[in-house]
Design a protein around this motif. Structure first.
Motif, PDB file in Angstrom:
ATOM      1  N   ASP A   1     -13.491   6.238   4.593  1.00  0.00           N
ATOM      2  CA  ASP A   1     -12.535   6.789   5.748  1.00  0.00           C
ATOM      3  C   ASP A   1     -11.729   5.816   6.230  1.00  0.00           C
ATOM      4  N   ILE A   2     -11.673   4.764   6.239  1.00  0.00           N
ATOM      5  CA  ILE A   2     -10.860   3.648   6.905  1.00  0.00           C
ATOM      6  C   ILE A   2      -9.633   3.605   5.733  1.00  0.00           C
ATOM      7  N   LEU A   3     -10.140   3.482   4.517  1.00  0.00           N
ATOM      8  CA  LEU A   3      -9.138   3.410   3.468  1.00  0.00           C
ATOM      9  C   LEU A   3      -8.229   4.779   3.453  1.00  0.00           C
ATOM     10  N   LEU A   4      -8.750   5.793   3.671  1.00  0.00           N
ATOM     11  CA  LEU A   4      -7.763   7.077   3.743  1.00  0.00           C
ATOM     12  C   LEU A   4      -6.962   7.029   4.803  1.00  0.00           C
ATOM     13  N   HIS A   5      -7.592   6.818   6.118  1.00  0.00           N
ATOM     14  CA  HIS A   5      -6.717   6.506   7.309  1.00  0.00           C
ATOM     15  C   HIS A   5      -5.730   5.577   7.199  1.00  0.00           C
TER      16      HIS A   5
ATOM     17  N   THR B   1      -7.662   4.937 -10.626  1.00  0.00           N
ATOM     18  CA  THR B   1      -8.762   4.184 -10.129  1.00  0.00           C
ATOM     19  C   THR B   1      -8.812   4.529  -8.681  1.00  0.00           C
ATOM     20  N   ILE B   2      -7.282   4.584  -8.094  1.00  0.00           N
ATOM     21  CA  ILE B   2      -7.199   4.746  -6.700  1.00  0.00           C
ATOM     22  C   ILE B   2      -7.543   6.339  -6.578  1.00  0.00           C
TER      23      ILE B   2
ATOM     24  N   MET C   1     -16.581  -5.197  -6.791  1.00  0.00           N
ATOM     25  CA  MET C   1     -16.301  -5.091  -5.421  1.00  0.00           C
ATOM     26  C   MET C   1     -16.620  -3.345  -4.917  1.00  0.00           C
ATOM     27  N   LYS C   2     -17.561  -3.200  -4.014  1.00  0.00           N
ATOM     28  CA  LYS C   2     -17.952  -1.982  -3.798  1.00  0.00           C
ATOM     29  C   LYS C   2     -17.113  -1.478  -2.493  1.00  0.00           C
ATOM     30  N   LEU C   3     -16.715  -0.250  -2.466  1.00  0.00           N
ATOM     31  CA  LEU C   3     -15.764   0.262  -1.309  1.00  0.00           C
ATOM     32  C   LEU C   3     -16.881   0.742  -0.274  1.00  0.00           C
ATOM     33  N   VAL C   4     -17.034   0.401   0.823  1.00  0.00           N
ATOM     34  CA  VAL C   4     -17.775   0.611   1.987  1.00  0.00           C
ATOM     35  C   VAL C   4     -17.116   1.243   3.213  1.00  0.00           C
ATOM     36  N   ALA C   5     -16.024   1.506   3.030  1.00  0.00           N
ATOM     37  CA  ALA C   5     -15.081   2.232   4.070  1.00  0.00           C
ATOM     38  C   ALA C   5     -14.063   3.343   3.529  1.00  0.00           C
TER      39      ALA C   5
ATOM     40  N   VAL D   1     -10.453   7.243  -3.504  1.00  0.00           N
ATOM     41  CA  VAL D   1      -9.999   8.299  -2.263  1.00  0.00           C
ATOM     42  C   VAL D   1     -10.742   9.603  -2.669  1.00  0.00           C
ATOM     43  N   ALA D   2     -11.240  10.065  -3.712  1.00  0.00           N
ATOM     44  CA  ALA D   2     -11.776  11.189  -3.808  1.00  0.00           C
ATOM     45  C   ALA D   2     -13.444  11.294  -3.742  1.00  0.00           C
ATOM     46  N   GLY D   3     -13.677   9.974  -3.752  1.00  0.00           N
ATOM     47  CA  GLY D   3     -15.313   9.514  -3.518  1.00  0.00           C
ATOM     48  C   GLY D   3     -16.124   9.765  -5.019  1.00  0.00           C
ATOM     49  N   ARG D   4     -15.120   9.982  -5.948  1.00  0.00           N
ATOM     50  CA  ARG D   4     -16.026   9.576  -7.380  1.00  0.00           C
ATOM     51  C   ARG D   4     -16.506   8.548  -7.795  1.00  0.00           C
TER      52      ARG D   4
END
Length: 98
Positions: free
Chosen positions: A9-13, A35-36, A3-7, A40-43
């Motif tokens: 900014d929404i995750l952080l919010h 993993t988290i 699964m690829k994270l596409v949002a 959240v760091a975008g790595r």
């Protein structure tokens, strides 16, 4: 399924809004805290488990589709055409007759 994270900014919010720390969210989702941290760091943008993506989404109170999309492997295509964004998502480009 990957699964690829596409949002991000929404995750952080949503994490801030719901009061989830990286470690607490990792524990709830059954994954390593790193993993988290990496999400959240975008790595990284990928998870190896749809279930992990579902649990993260459940914790944050939004559907999984808000945060993640499935990653289709190249072997998932039947006609041998790539489904990468660079070629229009699997649409064959035809050379105009000259």
């Amino acid at each position: 399924m990957r699964m690829k994270l596409v949002a991000r900014d929404i995750l952080l919010h949503q994490m801030a809004r719901k009061g989830w720390s990286n470690r607490a969210l990792a524990e709830f989702a059954g994954c390593a805290p790193g993993t988290i941290d990496n999400l959240v760091a975008g790595r990284t943008q990928s998870l190896n488990s749809r279930r992990t993506a579902q649990l993260i989404s459940e914790a944050l109170g939004l559907p999984v589709e808000v945060f993640f999309v499935p990653v289709l492997s190249s072997s998932a295509t039947r006609d041998g055409k790539s489904e990468s964004p660079s070629d229009g998502g699997g649409v064959a480009h035809r050379k105009r007759a000259e």
